[in-house]
Scaffold this motif. Structure first.
Motif, short mmCIF file in Angstrom:
data_model
loop_
_atom_site.label_atom_id
_atom_site.label_comp_id
_atom_site.label_asym_id
_atom_site.label_seq_id
_atom_site.Cartn_x
_atom_site.Cartn_y
_atom_site.Cartn_z
N LEU A 257 0.91 -1.13 0.14
CA LEU A 257 -0.06 -0.15 -0.02
C LEU A 257 0.83 1.20 -0.05
O LEU A 257 0.54 2.22 -0.56
CB LEU A 257 -0.95 -0.07 1.10
N ILE A 258 1.90 1.31 0.83
CA ILE A 258 2.82 2.53 0.52
C ILE A 258 3.57 2.43 -0.58
O ILE A 258 3.72 3.85 -0.97
CB ILE A 258 4.00 2.25 1.89
N PHE A 259 3.82 1.54 -1.17
CA PHE A 259 4.41 1.43 -2.61
C PHE A 259 3.27 2.33 -3.52
O PHE A 259 3.63 3.01 -4.48
CB PHE A 259 4.85 0.05 -3.18
N MET B 46 1.97 9.55 -5.92
CA MET B 46 2.52 10.81 -5.49
C MET B 46 3.41 11.11 -6.88
O MET B 46 3.90 12.41 -6.57
CB MET B 46 3.41 10.63 -4.28
N GLU B 47 3.73 10.31 -7.67
CA GLU B 47 4.28 10.47 -8.58
C GLU B 47 6.07 10.83 -8.37
O GLU B 47 6.54 11.69 -8.84
CB GLU B 47 3.98 11.66 -9.72
N MET B 48 6.38 10.12 -7.21
CA MET B 48 7.81 10.33 -6.86
C MET B 48 8.94 9.51 -7.87
O MET B 48 8.27 8.51 -8.43
CB MET B 48 8.11 9.58 -5.53
N PHE B 49 9.94 10.21 -8.22
CA PHE B 49 10.82 9.69 -8.90
C PHE B 49 11.61 8.38 -8.49
O PHE B 49 11.88 8.37 -7.39
CB PHE B 49 11.86 10.72 -9.39
N PRO B 50 11.77 7.58 -9.14
CA PRO B 50 11.22 7.08 -10.55
C PRO B 50 9.87 6.49 -10.26
O PRO B 50 10.12 5.37 -9.55
CB PRO B 50 12.40 6.05 -10.90
N ARG B 51 8.94 6.99 -10.82
CA ARG B 51 7.57 6.48 -10.91
C ARG B 51 7.52 4.90 -11.14
O ARG B 51 6.64 3.89 -10.49
CB ARG B 51 6.71 7.08 -11.55
N ILE B 52 8.39 4.47 -12.22
CA ILE B 52 8.22 3.09 -12.74
C ILE B 52 8.67 2.17 -11.68
O ILE B 52 8.33 1.02 -11.22
CB ILE B 52 8.83 2.81 -13.97
N LEU B 53 9.64 2.53 -10.73
CA LEU B 53 10.16 2.01 -9.73
C LEU B 53 9.04 1.36 -8.72
O LEU B 53 8.99 0.16 -8.39
CB LEU B 53 11.24 2.53 -8.91
N TRP B 54 8.43 2.35 -8.32
CA TRP B 54 7.32 2.00 -7.30
C TRP B 54 6.20 1.19 -7.74
O TRP B 54 5.77 0.53 -7.15
CB TRP B 54 6.78 3.60 -6.89
N GLY B 55 5.89 1.51 -9.29
CA GLY B 55 4.87 0.60 -9.87
C GLY B 55 5.30 -0.83 -9.92
O GLY B 55 4.68 -1.67 -9.62
N ALA B 56 6.43 -1.08 -10.33
CA ALA B 56 7.28 -2.51 -10.38
C ALA B 56 7.37 -3.02 -9.21
O ALA B 56 7.00 -4.18 -8.76
CB ALA B 56 8.60 -2.24 -10.98
N CYS B 57 7.71 -2.22 -8.05
CA CYS B 57 7.77 -2.62 -6.68
C CYS B 57 6.49 -3.25 -6.30
O CYS B 57 6.13 -4.18 -5.51
CB CYS B 57 8.45 -1.84 -5.41
N PHE B 58 5.50 -2.30 -6.47
CA PHE B 58 3.75 -2.78 -5.94
C PHE B 58 3.42 -3.99 -6.62
O PHE B 58 2.65 -5.02 -5.84
CB PHE B 58 3.03 -1.59 -6.49
N VAL B 59 3.71 -4.02 -8.02
CA VAL B 59 3.13 -5.47 -8.83
C VAL B 59 4.01 -6.69 -8.25
O VAL B 59 3.43 -7.54 -7.79
CB VAL B 59 3.32 -5.02 -9.85
N VAL B 60 5.42 -6.49 -8.33
CA VAL B 60 6.23 -7.59 -7.66
C VAL B 60 5.90 -8.06 -6.32
O VAL B 60 5.45 -9.03 -5.90
CB VAL B 60 7.71 -7.33 -7.87
#
Length: 96
Positions: free
Chosen positions: A56-58, A64-78
């Protein structure tokens, strides 16, 4: 919305810590898990709940569009996919 995700993440982490330490056992698990398996089930279920809090935090960081956004999205999915698998294995192992 973002604040709610962050707050829920912290709540899940705290609740998971209580379950993993054995200080709180959910009523449903007392009914579905045999007494001798209750402690190991609680430990793994607590870890699962803490990981959901991190997921949920990811998600909040992603929104929040924190840089790098793709990193947080990938962490969320994984983390979400891993946690679903982890929870299913735990429930198959200990639940009646």
């Amino acid at each position: 919305m973002i604040f709610l995700l962050l707050a829920l993440g912290v709540i899940f982490i705290g609740y998971g810590a209580l379950v993993a330490s054995g200080k709180h056992t959910p009523l449903s698990s007392r009914l579905m898990v045999e007494e001798e398996n209750l402690k190991p089930w609680c430990k793994t279920a607590g870890i699962s709940k803490m990981v959901w809090g991190v997921v949920l935090i990811f998600a909040a960081f992603y929104l929040m569009e924190m840089f790098p956004r793709i990193l947080w999205g990938a962490c969320f999915v994984v983390c979400a996919v891993w946690n679903i698998n982890y929870t299913m294995k735990n429930n198959r192992k200990y639940m009646k």
